[in-house]
Design an enzyme around this catalytic site. Structure first.
Site, mmCIF file in Angstrom:
data_model
loop_
_atom_site.group_PDB
_atom_site.id
_atom_site.type_symbol
_atom_site.label_atom_id
_atom_site.label_comp_id
_atom_site.label_asym_id
_atom_site.label_seq_id
_atom_site.Cartn_x
_atom_site.Cartn_y
_atom_site.Cartn_z
ATOM 1 N N ASP A 149 0.962 -0.927 0.314
ATOM 2 C CA ASP A 149 -0.196 -0.080 -0.069
ATOM 3 C C ASP A 149 1.061 1.539 -0.048
ATOM 4 O O ASP A 149 2.138 0.955 -0.208
ATOM 5 C CB ASP A 149 -1.133 0.185 1.476
ATOM 6 C CG ASP A 149 -2.380 0.542 0.214
ATOM 7 O OD1 ASP A 149 -2.855 1.164 -0.069
ATOM 8 O OD2 ASP A 149 -2.971 0.209 1.441
ATOM 9 N N ASP A 204 -9.646 3.020 -3.099
ATOM 10 C CA ASP A 204 -11.035 1.767 -2.565
ATOM 11 C C ASP A 204 -11.859 2.437 -3.407
ATOM 12 O O ASP A 204 -12.776 3.183 -3.630
ATOM 13 C CB ASP A 204 -10.589 1.908 -1.710
ATOM 14 C CG ASP A 204 -8.647 1.772 -0.470
ATOM 15 O OD1 ASP A 204 -8.615 1.235 -1.288
ATOM 16 O OD2 ASP A 204 -9.081 1.501 0.614
#
Length: 401
Positions: A149, A204
């Protein structure tokens, strides 16, 4: 020289001669399951074992899904005295290697999550400054997949940060599928081909079909980036990733789930499930096990599809060239009401200007049509295609000679 210093010396020496990503991984977009969408950081050892059991018992392994990936929250809040990751002692009392061994015993592959910053997005320890140490630990545990990430990155250079972890993984000598979760902020499609096997193109996804500017649903994820620019970068072992799927999480109607699945297959995005497999309807299970649509996703030609046209009452047409001069076509109703599709094939010409694939339709050059939802043949292209599409419903076809 102690063992830790010696290990780091050997790792740093090796990267100057062998810096690269692992080859022969991700020849087609990855398929599997990730814990985040359904569970967030509320994960534990028994949950993951139960998911792995369901994964096999439901037949998902048999149709091509292979990775079980633990997302954020698997680690303890502090590293040990030597700087190593510690699995969360309450969530994973037997450690990560024991869990990886269990998943491997099912014939599946095991994935973990980390982050380029000193903290993960949920506030757990990240890998900044520990990349080579973490890669060694991942190899020791038997990790096959790393989702990496981009939180708490500060002023870090994205390309350099992900290259560092790529080199660390390669130096640790255990083949790992490297999934870059950089959100597309630094245009990874322009530089990540030699670094990772897939890269995120947006922020996301949320559990909805049509979200908003700040809350991406399926529609926003598909439309946020220039898909023509993205598809130039995609291919075997280097895929655009539109994030995990929300199928089975209750926020989409069944027609929306079908369209979600179809578009991810057309656009060669990874098929990563994000639902609770212990509680899944037969209807949803049938969809995610649809071999005809999975075959489109996993097509060996390895070309990402594209939007061909918008017709009638806002019906979008998405297409993908496939092996053996076949084509996948998805008609998706994007209007707010039901629409009657009347599509005249005759005289149409669909051309992929980037990869030079083309299909033309005429009465004397008709293609057979297979409905990939019903798994039934539905005539040829020498007749007008007619059907009713409800709001957000789609029709997914495969054309062949």
């Amino acid at each position: 020289m102690n063992k830790i210093l010696l290990s780091f010396f050997l790792l740093f020496f090796s990267i100057y001669s062998f810096s690269q990503k692992f080859e022969n991984l991700g020849k087609t977009p990855q398929m599997g399951w990730n814990s985040w969408n359904a569970f967030g950081t509320k994960i534990d050892e028994q949950l993951v074992k139960d998911i792995a059991d369901a994964f096999v018992n439901l037949g998902l392994k048999d149709v091509g899904y292979e990775y079980i990936v633990l997302d954020d929250g698997w680690m303890g809040m502090q590293r040990d005295a030597q700087g190593n990751f510690i699995p969360h002692p309450e969530k994973f009392p037997h450690g990560i290697k024991a869990l990886a061994d269990y998943i491997h015993s099912k014939g599946l592959k095991f994935g973990l999550y980390s982050c380029v910053g000193d903290k993960t997005c949920a506030g757990y320890p990240g890998s900044r400054g520990h990349e080579f140490q973490d890669a060694l630990k991942f190899a020791e545990w038997g990790v096959d997949y790393l989702k990496y990430d981009w939180c708490y990155a500060g002023l870090m250079n994205a390309r350099e940060a992900y290259t560092t972890m790529r080199d660390a993984l390669y130096a640790a000598k255990r083949p790992v599928f490297f999934s870059l979760c950089e959100w597309g902020d630094n245009q990874p499609w322009e530089w990540a081909k030699e670094i990772g096997h897939s890269w995120r193109t947006t922020g996301d996804i949320n559990n909805c079909f049509d979200g908003s500017k700040d809350r991406y649903g399926v529609v926003q994820i598909v439309n946020l980036r220039d898909q023509e620019k993205l598809r130039k970068a995609a291919g075997p072992s280097h895929w655009n990733d539109m994030d995990m799927m929300e199928i089975g999480n209750g926020g989409l109607s069944y027609f929306e789930e079908e369209t979600h699945f179809a578009l991810w297959a057309i656009l060669a995005s990874p098929l990563i499930l994000g639902n609770d497999l212990r509680n899944i309807s037969q209807e949803t299970l049938n969809l995610i096990k649809n071999k005809d649509i999975i075959a489109v996703s996993q097509d060996s030609l390895g070309i990402q599809g594209f939007k061909y046209d918008t017709v009638q009452d806002n019906i979008e047409i998405w297409v993908r060239p496939l092996i053996n001069n076949e084509w996948a076509i998805c008609f998706s109703n994007r209007s707010d009401k039901p629409s009657e599709l009347n599509f005249e094939w005759n005289g149409k010409n669909i051309k992929d200007n980037i990869y030079n694939y083309e299909i033309s339709f005429s009465n004397d050059k008709a293609y057979k049509i297979r409905n990939l939802y019903s798994h039934k043949e539905m005539g040829k292209t020498n007749k007008v295609l007619k059907c009713k599409l409800e709001k957000n419903q789609s029709l997914m076809l495969r054309l062949y000679k």
